[in-house]
Design a protein around this motif. Structure first.
Motif, PDB file in Angstrom:
ATOM      1  N   GLY A 100       0.951  -1.450  -0.805  1.00 17.88           N
ATOM      2  CA  GLY A 100       0.151  -0.309   0.297  1.00 17.88           C
ATOM      3  C   GLY A 100       0.743   1.430  -0.106  1.00 17.88           C
ATOM      4  O   GLY A 100       0.391   2.402   0.099  1.00 17.88           O
ATOM      5  N   GLU A 109       2.951  -0.259   6.221  1.00 18.97           N
ATOM      6  CA  GLU A 109       3.601  -0.616   4.934  1.00 18.97           C
ATOM      7  C   GLU A 109       4.487  -1.275   5.247  1.00 18.97           C
ATOM      8  O   GLU A 109       5.382  -1.909   4.688  1.00 18.97           O
ATOM      9  CB  GLU A 109       3.417   0.605   4.385  1.00 18.97           C
ATOM     10  CG  GLU A 109       2.264   1.702   4.303  1.00 18.97           C
ATOM     11  CD  GLU A 109       2.897   2.672   3.095  1.00 18.97           C
ATOM     12  OE1 GLU A 109       1.523   3.549   3.150  1.00 18.97           O
ATOM     13  OE2 GLU A 109       3.739   3.677   3.409  1.00 18.97           O
ATOM     14  N   TRP A 136      -4.928   1.745   0.430  1.00 23.23           N
ATOM     15  CA  TRP A 136      -5.242   2.462   1.740  1.00 23.23           C
ATOM     16  C   TRP A 136      -7.109   3.181   0.676  1.00 23.23           C
ATOM     17  O   TRP A 136      -6.169   3.627  -0.595  1.00 23.23           O
ATOM     18  CB  TRP A 136      -4.479   4.117   1.816  1.00 23.23           C
ATOM     19  CG  TRP A 136      -3.250   2.914   2.950  1.00 23.23           C
ATOM     20  CD1 TRP A 136      -1.509   3.728   2.664  1.00 23.23           C
ATOM     21  CD2 TRP A 136      -3.383   2.446   3.826  1.00 23.23           C
ATOM     22  NE1 TRP A 136      -1.460   3.085   3.364  1.00 23.23           N
ATOM     23  CE2 TRP A 136      -1.782   1.946   3.817  1.00 23.23           C
ATOM     24  CE3 TRP A 136      -3.961   2.593   4.841  1.00 23.23           C
ATOM     25  CZ2 TRP A 136      -1.118   1.580   5.042  1.00 23.23           C
ATOM     26  CZ3 TRP A 136      -3.351   2.059   5.897  1.00 23.23           C
ATOM     27  CH2 TRP A 136      -2.555   1.059   6.321  1.00 23.23           C
ATOM     28  N   TRP A 138      -7.438   6.047   0.662  1.00 28.19           N
ATOM     29  CA  TRP A 138      -7.260   7.880  -0.686  1.00 28.19           C
ATOM     30  C   TRP A 138      -6.038   7.684  -0.637  1.00 28.19           C
ATOM     31  O   TRP A 138      -5.610   8.495  -1.648  1.00 28.19           O
ATOM     32  CB  TRP A 138      -6.686   8.347   1.715  1.00 28.19           C
ATOM     33  CG  TRP A 138      -5.462   7.618   1.707  1.00 28.19           C
ATOM     34  CD1 TRP A 138      -4.451   8.099   1.604  1.00 28.19           C
ATOM     35  CD2 TRP A 138      -5.924   7.051   3.710  1.00 28.19           C
ATOM     36  NE1 TRP A 138      -3.425   7.174   2.782  1.00 28.19           N
ATOM     37  CE2 TRP A 138      -4.701   6.917   3.639  1.00 28.19           C
ATOM     38  CE3 TRP A 138      -6.860   6.552   4.647  1.00 28.19           C
ATOM     39  CZ2 TRP A 138      -3.710   6.321   4.788  1.00 28.19           C
ATOM     40  CZ3 TRP A 138      -6.901   6.089   5.010  1.00 28.19           C
ATOM     41  CH2 TRP A 138      -5.089   5.350   5.984  1.00 28.19           C
ATOM     42  N   ALA A 139      -5.774   6.093  -1.845  1.00 33.91           N
ATOM     43  CA  ALA A 139      -4.224   5.941  -2.612  1.00 33.91           C
ATOM     44  C   ALA A 139      -5.055   7.042  -3.607  1.00 33.91           C
ATOM     45  O   ALA A 139      -5.813   7.075  -3.885  1.00 33.91           O
ATOM     46  CB  ALA A 139      -4.891   4.704  -2.922  1.00 33.91           C
ATOM     47  N   TYR A 174      -6.105  -5.332   4.706  1.00 31.62           N
ATOM     48  CA  TYR A 174      -4.742  -5.084   4.788  1.00 31.62           C
ATOM     49  C   TYR A 174      -4.722  -6.102   5.758  1.00 31.62           C
ATOM     50  O   TYR A 174      -4.476  -5.217   7.275  1.00 31.62           O
ATOM     51  CB  TYR A 174      -4.577  -3.292   5.062  1.00 31.62           C
ATOM     52  CG  TYR A 174      -3.088  -3.044   5.086  1.00 31.62           C
ATOM     53  CD1 TYR A 174      -2.887  -1.968   4.485  1.00 31.62           C
ATOM     54  CD2 TYR A 174      -2.205  -3.641   6.018  1.00 31.62           C
ATOM     55  CE1 TYR A 174      -1.764  -1.679   3.729  1.00 31.62           C
ATOM     56  CE2 TYR A 174      -0.905  -3.012   6.160  1.00 31.62           C
ATOM     57  CZ  TYR A 174      -0.876  -2.088   4.548  1.00 31.62           C
ATOM     58  OH  TYR A 174       0.363  -1.419   4.673  1.00 31.62           O
ATOM     59  N   SER A 252      -3.562   5.713  13.343  1.00 32.36           N
ATOM     60  CA  SER A 252      -4.476   6.115  11.712  1.00 32.36           C
ATOM     61  C   SER A 252      -3.347   7.108  11.902  1.00 32.36           C
ATOM     62  O   SER A 252      -1.972   7.287  11.925  1.00 32.36           O
ATOM     63  CB  SER A 252      -5.541   6.891  12.723  1.00 32.36           C
ATOM     64  OG  SER A 252      -5.033   7.702  13.162  1.00 32.36           O
ATOM     65  N   ARG A 253      -3.539   7.062  10.428  1.00 32.91           N
ATOM     66  CA  ARG A 253      -3.263   8.129   9.063  1.00 32.91           C
ATOM     67  C   ARG A 253      -2.646   9.006   9.897  1.00 32.91           C
ATOM     68  O   ARG A 253      -1.783   9.945  10.290  1.00 32.91           O
ATOM     69  CB  ARG A 253      -3.994   8.320   8.401  1.00 32.91           C
ATOM     70  CG  ARG A 253      -2.975   9.035   7.300  1.00 32.91           C
ATOM     71  CD  ARG A 253      -4.103   9.541   5.868  1.00 32.91           C
ATOM     72  NE  ARG A 253      -3.453   9.966   4.830  1.00 32.91           N
ATOM     73  CZ  ARG A 253      -3.874  10.939   4.115  1.00 32.91           C
ATOM     74  NH1 ARG A 253      -5.663  10.753   3.929  1.00 32.91           N
ATOM     75  NH2 ARG A 253      -3.032  11.301   2.963  1.00 32.91           N
TER      76      ARG A 253
END
Length: 621
Positions: A100, A109, A136, A138-139, A174, A252-253
């Motif tokens: 990812g 990752e 992801w 939001w990729a 994931y 989280s991101r």
């Protein structure tokens, strides 16, 4: 006396003058002696004063030489030559893990994934399940179609066919880790896949098909979970497989960007877990009707930091093992940058955390290390249990060994010959396996760094790293010796970004073959091509009163003058599962003196007429 020219020497002498002259001479001589004596007294007094007031002479310098610990000299030259051959392409594997990565440097990752050797169709040959990640949400440029997990069928000779399509495992999540076990007792192995966003449980329906039963089983966890390694185990010896799921950190991101780790102060990099909060593991009790109950809190496996009250664990590896030989499974949990945890089974559905008490929580100086993968073995072929834990770069692999009694461990990595040789690498997958079939468990480490650019910052480090193999010299003969390409072939030491690892006899020749997984990219499947002529025996147990997979049972086999111990426990290494069948190397011995099964709960079953150089199927009596 000389005559005086100015006097008359013939004149009579005055007697008083004579006396006076004598007195003057005496007085003169006395004065001279007195002066001399005075000078001597003064000199002596001066000497005394100077002596009393002297500064003590400086003591000779004493230099204590400090020497770094070194591994004992081991007879590497005596190690056998056993070639491992890369058959990844030849075997039919076409899998490549997708992580990812899209330029944002997000921690999951680089943590990689694992896989499992499992016999999903009960034909006696170990098949392969490979865990993949997903794009992801939001990729910017997600791959099409989305990557899925992969299932490969083994023909029994080490050749694999991709049977993913239509299997029910061809889903995208994931994923990171995998656990395999027959949780419903129908004779077919089921699969749990862990990862970012929680768990997915797949029930084996037969005929190569699996069904996602996560929601009904109640084992999904929370959407914000980041689960890592997992294990099917029977915590209460009721014959049903329960489930322990480790979690890494609260992630989280947004949190990752707030941490904002950088190697050079300008560019983002994959950060260590120190700045991420820990996360609780989960323990699910099997209710026997296809449903599990989350008993994590009341079972005592959710440990909090005593100072902050937040979860204390940042778990990556699990080793289920009966530590105190009471017939009940315990858990050793490898934690990253915080203390390792040890949960001992209290026989009432609860566990006590005793990692520090047993000496497994920290290193010898009381420091926590970056622990990743883990495995256990009685590597000395006696009662001493060894727990190997792969740690971060510039930290030695740990080898905790019992010290005369099961309640105390000490890290013996240095005297056993593993410590100094393993320090530089970043260790993930750890496996004990007898690769040369001489009867002594050896140790294999899969290695690889987190950061692609690490060499710019640390010249001693590299992103791709070779595996390490340590040959067990035998108890009392020097511990372990590091094996190089001249003894095992170059394929095993191909630099990769190593993560999980697993073993199985994929071609039915009696020796153990190995697969190493990467952070991203294809796995490395290595066939064991040893030709030493050593004998062996393989044992596959099936439970009747206990769980059908016999998970948690152990076999003690006496042959060639020593006793070997093997435990039926697929959960080992990092995020991965090995085969259930037990392998025993016999060396040159062509007979077995005795063998017995220790079933969970304490039952003992003695084995008779085991076939040498063959697979033996044994049912619980």
């Amino acid at each position: 006396m000389k005559p005086d020219p100015q006097r008359d020497n013939n004149a009579p002498r005055d007697p008083n003058e004579e006396v006076a002259h004598y007195d003057d001479a005496v007085i003169g001589r006395a004065t001279r002696w007195s002066a001399l004596a005075l000078l001597l007294v003064i000199a002596l007094a001066t000497a005394v004063v100077l002596w009393l007031g002297r500064k003590p002479a400086a003591a000779p310098a004493q230099v204590t030489r400090l020497e770094a610990p070194v591994a004992p000299v081991s007879p590497v030259a005596a190690a056998p030559t056993v070639r491992f051959t890369d058959i990844t392409s030849e075997s039919g594997l076409r899998f490549s893990r997708y992580n990812g990565a899209d330029g944002e440097k997000l921690l999951p990752e680089t943590m990689g994934g694992g896989g499992a050797f499992l016999d999903f169709d009960n034909d006696g040959a170990p098949d392969l399940l490979l865990v993949n990640a997903a794009p992801w949400p939001w990729a910017r440029n997600p791959p099409t179609p989305a990557p899925t997990h992969a299932l490969y069928h083994n023909d029994g000779h080490g050749h694999f066919t991709d049977v993913t399509a239509g299997s029910g495992l061809d889903v995208s999540s994931y994923g990171m880790g995998v656990a395999c076990g027959d949780f419903d007792g129908d004779g077919r192995v089921d699969v749990l896949i862990t990862g970012v966003g929680g768990n997915h449980l797949f029930r084996n329906l037969g005929n190569g098909r699996f069904k996602d039963v996560t929601a009904g089983a109640g084992v999904g966890g929370e959407p914000g979970d980041w689960s890592s390694s997992a294990a099917f185990i029977d915590i209460d010896n009721d014959g049903k497989l329960d489930l322990f799921v480790a979690s890494y950190v609260r992630w989280s991101r947004d949190i990752d960007f707030q941490v904002g780790f950088s190697l050079d102060g300008k560019n983002r990099a994959y950060g260590p877990p120190m700045n991420f909060q820990g996360s609780f593991p989960r323990l699910f009790h099997n209710d026997g009707d296809g449903h599990f109950t989350d008993v994590s809190a009341k079972a005592g496996v959710q440990v909090k930091n005593s100072s902050t009250g937040v979860p204390a664990a940042k778990s990556l590896g699990i080793a289920p093992v009966d530590l105190n030989n009471d017939g009940w499974i315990d858990l050793v949990v490898a934690n990253d940058t915080v203390q390792n945890l040890v949960f001992t089974n209290r026989h009432d559905g609860t566990f006590g955390e005793v990692g520090a008490l047993l000496g497994i929580a920290f290193d010898t100086l009381g420091n926590a290390r970056g622990a990743m993968g883990i495995d256990v073995a009685r590597h000395r072929n006696d009662d001493a249990l060894g727990i190997a834990i792969g740690n971060f770069a510039n930290e030695m692999t740990a080898l905790y060994v019992t010290q005369g009694r099961a309640e105390l461990f000490a890290d013996e990595a240095i005297p056993e010959g593993i410590g100094p040789a393993s320090r530089l690498q970043l260790k993930f997958g750890m496996l004990f396996l007898d690769y040369d079939l001489d009867g002594w468990p050896d140790l294999l480490s899969a290695n690889g760094h987190l950061e692609e650019d690490i060499t710019r910052i640390q010249k001693s480090q590299s992103y791709h790293q070779p595996a390490q193999l340590f040959w067990n010299v035998g108890a009392g003969k020097g511990g372990f010796a590091e094996i190089k390409a001249d003894k095992a072939g170059p394929d095993l030491f191909k630099p990769i970004v190593g993560r999980g690892s697993a073993y199985a006899d994929i071609d039915g020749d009696g020796d153990l073959d190995v697969i190493l997984f990467q952070s991203s990219g294809p796995p490395l499947l290595l066939r064991n091509d040893q030709k030493l002529g050593n004998h062996w025996v393989r044992i596959k147990l099936t439970g009747q009163k206990q769980n059908r997979d016999a998970i948690g049972a152990s076999v003690i086999l006496h042959a060639g003058g020593h006793a070997q111990w093997r435990q039926v426990m697929p959960t080992r290494s990092y995020l991965s599962q090995s085969e259930l069948t037990l392998s025993f190397g016999l060396g040159r011995s062509d007979r077995i003196d005795s063998a017995e099964i220790h079933w969970p709960g304490g039952g003992i079953q003695r084995l008779h007429s085991l076939k040498i150089d063959a697979l033996n199927l044994v049912n619980e009596e």
